[in-house]
Design a protein around this motif. Structure first.
Motif, PDB file in Angstrom:
ATOM      1  N   LEU A 199      -8.569  -3.074   2.413  1.00  0.00           N
ATOM      2  CA  LEU A 199      -9.253  -1.930   1.806  1.00  0.00           C
ATOM      3  C   LEU A 199      -8.404  -1.255   0.734  1.00  0.00           C
ATOM      4  O   LEU A 199      -8.721  -0.143   0.298  1.00  0.00           O
ATOM      5  N   ASN A 200      -7.321  -1.896   0.304  1.00  0.00           N
ATOM      6  CA  ASN A 200      -6.510  -1.371  -0.791  1.00  0.00           C
ATOM      7  C   ASN A 200      -7.181  -1.668  -2.136  1.00  0.00           C
ATOM      8  O   ASN A 200      -7.730  -2.757  -2.349  1.00  0.00           O
ATOM      9  N   SER A 219      -3.958   9.646   1.466  1.00  0.00           N
ATOM     10  CA  SER A 219      -3.873   9.053   0.122  1.00  0.00           C
ATOM     11  C   SER A 219      -5.246   9.105  -0.542  1.00  0.00           C
ATOM     12  O   SER A 219      -6.277   9.239   0.114  1.00  0.00           O
ATOM     13  N   ASN A 220      -5.259   9.008  -1.880  1.00  0.00           N
ATOM     14  CA  ASN A 220      -6.515   9.037  -2.618  1.00  0.00           C
ATOM     15  C   ASN A 220      -7.445   7.957  -2.073  1.00  0.00           C
ATOM     16  O   ASN A 220      -7.059   6.807  -1.919  1.00  0.00           O
ATOM     17  N   GLY A 246       2.281   2.985  -0.728  1.00  0.00           N
ATOM     18  CA  GLY A 246       3.623   2.455  -0.611  1.00  0.00           C
ATOM     19  C   GLY A 246       4.208   2.599   0.772  1.00  0.00           C
ATOM     20  O   GLY A 246       5.355   2.240   1.015  1.00  0.00           O
ATOM     21  N   TYR A 247       3.430   3.130   1.695  1.00  0.00           N
ATOM     22  CA  TYR A 247       3.868   3.234   3.082  1.00  0.00           C
ATOM     23  C   TYR A 247       2.664   2.929   3.981  1.00  0.00           C
ATOM     24  O   TYR A 247       1.527   2.842   3.497  1.00  0.00           O
TER      25      TYR A 247
END
Length: 593
Positions: A199-200, A219-220, A246-247
């Protein structure tokens, strides 16, 4: 109706009406629009691994579609309203309605302003039956206008766009208890794409959720679900497609509406894979997630259940129980028993149960009065016996010499004491008793601004008119100027037998915090042969004891007078008997001579 296996994957609508969760339209695994229409009965227990869907597709008049918005509305709040979306059928209407009572679809005629078709938006309905349709996109643009559909009167209108958020789609929207709507996140890029597994986002961008918030900000993201917590004080979001921060990001966040602070809740149970472009409804104590992109249909159920009844810990579960959790027990009221109102007990002596020493009986004002009376009577009777015994011994030593004149004086004194009993106030407000005046017994320090549960009942000061002993009238007047709202209480006392008490009610303007005013103590002075008859209340126990002492003193005097009479008569008899004996002896001696 037979259970069936749905083909829907995402971009559907989910509407809860009368314990039925209706699923309509959407895209399948191949991203094709479908015409399915079915529901899940949520009035019964079920397990998400064995869902029993009921298919209504054969009565569905809505063409295959997706990206639409739906709400529950109408005059009776049991009608499904479907707006917009995209379809391969160019004849598709802008609005459809489904009557859940008659199981009938229809196309309503709606008056008002001209509207356009939009997709990728969330419908919000308020308590007045108005459906708010903000943002979304048309065939050409992202928009931020507000359409308003009155589902009761079937009328279109438009809302203001002043200070409206930037145009977007796939956002989260929540109706708050104060009838305001929160919009958050979303997508404003028409070519955004994301990985269906992680889902990124791989192309484009999404909008932030930190515009007016703080804390552990998600996150957005876009394409997530948002619901209001059971207490109406927090927003819960789940899933969505997002930019990789990034995490290791999580899929479940909570926004505390008290301080606009995001936090990650404590979670237990088997945590599912994240999903996007799904739907979520609050049903009972659960956040019910339906379908979406990101999970394997062969491994996970189409329905996810998150128990949100405990804000300290949310639980992922597979068991649905329609029963709501029991509310916390109310705070127990004060354990102090209320003081009983004064009553008219019978004139005979108290029963043995009144002398019980249990804590309950000792807390009763009437029992306290009885205990005091018993102590006074016991002490006084002992004194009576000692006095009478001493007096008889003294008279015996004096050869029982007493005149009839002294006996008459004692009787006169006793008669004077019977003329009117003396009642003395325990607060040193003594006044002389005159037949042409009134005696006022005052009781001060009445609490007015505190709860009466911790205080004894206060008796207002009675004014006793002693001009007419056969028709006493006791008038209660407020002692404190704060009690001017109370009406006078007039109590007539009948002659010889019983008392008739009539109390007027207090003024309705009396505030709740004022103490209860019971009936006053009543003194019956009509029966002089038996002394006073006192009905005790919590604040005149000592007065009752004083009256009892006076009665005992009078009885002692009467007893002494009667004893004197008896002694004198016995002395005369003895003297006459002795003289007769002497006379007989003298006669016998004379006869012998």
């Amino acid at each position: 109706m037979t259970p069936f296996k749905p083909n829907v994957y995402c971009r559907h609508t989910a509407t809860l009406i009368d314990n039925k969760l209706y699923i309509l339209g959407g895209l399948d695994l191949n991203r094709n629009v479908i015409k399915e229409f079915f529901y899940l009965d949520v009035s019964v227990l079920f397990n998400t691994q064995e869902l029993s869907w009921q298919d209504l597709s054969n009565i569905n008049m809505v063409p295959p579609h997706g990206f639409a918005a739906s709400v529950k509305g109408g005059p009776n709040n049991y009608t499904l309203f479907l707006y917009g979306g995209t379809s391969t059928d160019q004849t598709m209407s802008l609005v459809y309605t489904f009557d859940s009572q008659s199981i009938v679809w229809s196309i309503p005629k709606i008056a008002g302003v001209n509207t356009i078709r939009k997709r990728g938006l969330t419908g919000i309905i308020n308590n007045d039956g108005r459906m708010y349709l903000w943002g979304g996109c048309t065939n050409t643009d992202f928009v931020n206008d507000m359409l308003i559909l009155d589902t009761i009167n079937l009328n279109w209108s438009k809302g203001s766009i002043i200070n409206a958020p930037t145009p977007r789609t796939d956002y989260g929207a929540i109706l708050l208890p104060n009838n305001k709507i929160i919009y958050m996140g979303g997508n404003d890029y028409d070519t955004t794409s994301f990985n269906s597994n992680t889902l990124n986002i791989v192309k484009g961008t999404t909008l932030t959720l930190s515009e007016v918030t703080s804390g552990n900000i998600p996150s957005n993201r876009a394409g997530f679900s948002a619901v209001l917590g059971l207490d109406g004080k927090r927003i819960i979001i789940f899933g969505g497609y997002f930019i990789n921060p990034g995490y290791l990001d999580t899929t479940l966040y909570v926004l505390d509406l008290a301080n606009n602070n995001w936090y990650i809740p404590k979670i237990s149970g088997k945590i599912p894979k994240p999903r996007a472009l799904h739907q979520a409804n609050v049903i009972g104590k659960y956040m019910v997630v339906s379908f979406g992109i990101g999970y394997d249909k062969t491994d996970e159920s189409d329905i996810l259940l998150l128990d949100i009844s405990n804000n300290d810990e949310y639980i992922w579960t597979t068991e649905f129980d329609p029963k709501m959790p029991s509310p916390p027990p109310p705070t127990p009221p004060s354990t102090l028993p209320p003081l009983p109102p004064p009553s008219l007990p019978p004139s005979h002596s108290p029963s043995p149960s009144h002398s019980s020493s249990s804590p309950h009986n000792m807390s009763d004002p009437h029992n306290i009065s009885d205990n005091i009376a018993c102590v006074v009577v016991g002490s006084s009777l002992g004194g009576v016996f000692l006095s009478v015994g001493s007096f008889l011994i003294y008279k015996w030593k004096k050869n029982k010499q007493k005149t009839i004149h002294e006996n008459d004086n004692n009787n006169d004194y006793s008669q004077e004491e019977k003329e009117f009993p003396i009642v003395r106030d325990i607060h040193n407000y003594e006044q002389d008793i005159n037949n042409n005046e009134q005696e006022t017994i005052q009781i001060d320090q009445i609490p007015r601004n505190e709860s009466t549960s911790n205080y004894p009942i206060i008796i207002p000061p009675p004014i006793i008119n002693k001009n007419n002993y056969h028709k006493q009238e006791i008038i209660l007047t407020p002692e404190n100027e704060n009690t001017t709202n109370h009406e006078l209480i007039i109590i007539p006392v009948n002659d010889h037998h019983g008392q008739e008490i009539m109390q007027t009610l207090q003024n309705e303007n009396t505030s709740d915090h004022e103490p209860t005013i019971p009936a006053p103590a009543i003194v019956n002075t009509n029966n002089y042969n038996y002394g006073q008859e006192v009905i005790s209340t919590p604040n005149n126990n000592r007065i009752s004891s004083q009256i009892l002492k006076d009665e005992i003193l009078q009885a002692v005097k009467n007893e002494i007078g009667q004893n004197l009479k008896n002694e004198l008569l016995q002395a005369v008899k003895n003297e006459i008997g002795q003289n007769l004996n002497n006379l007989n002896i003298t006669r016998n001696n004379t006869n012998q001579d």
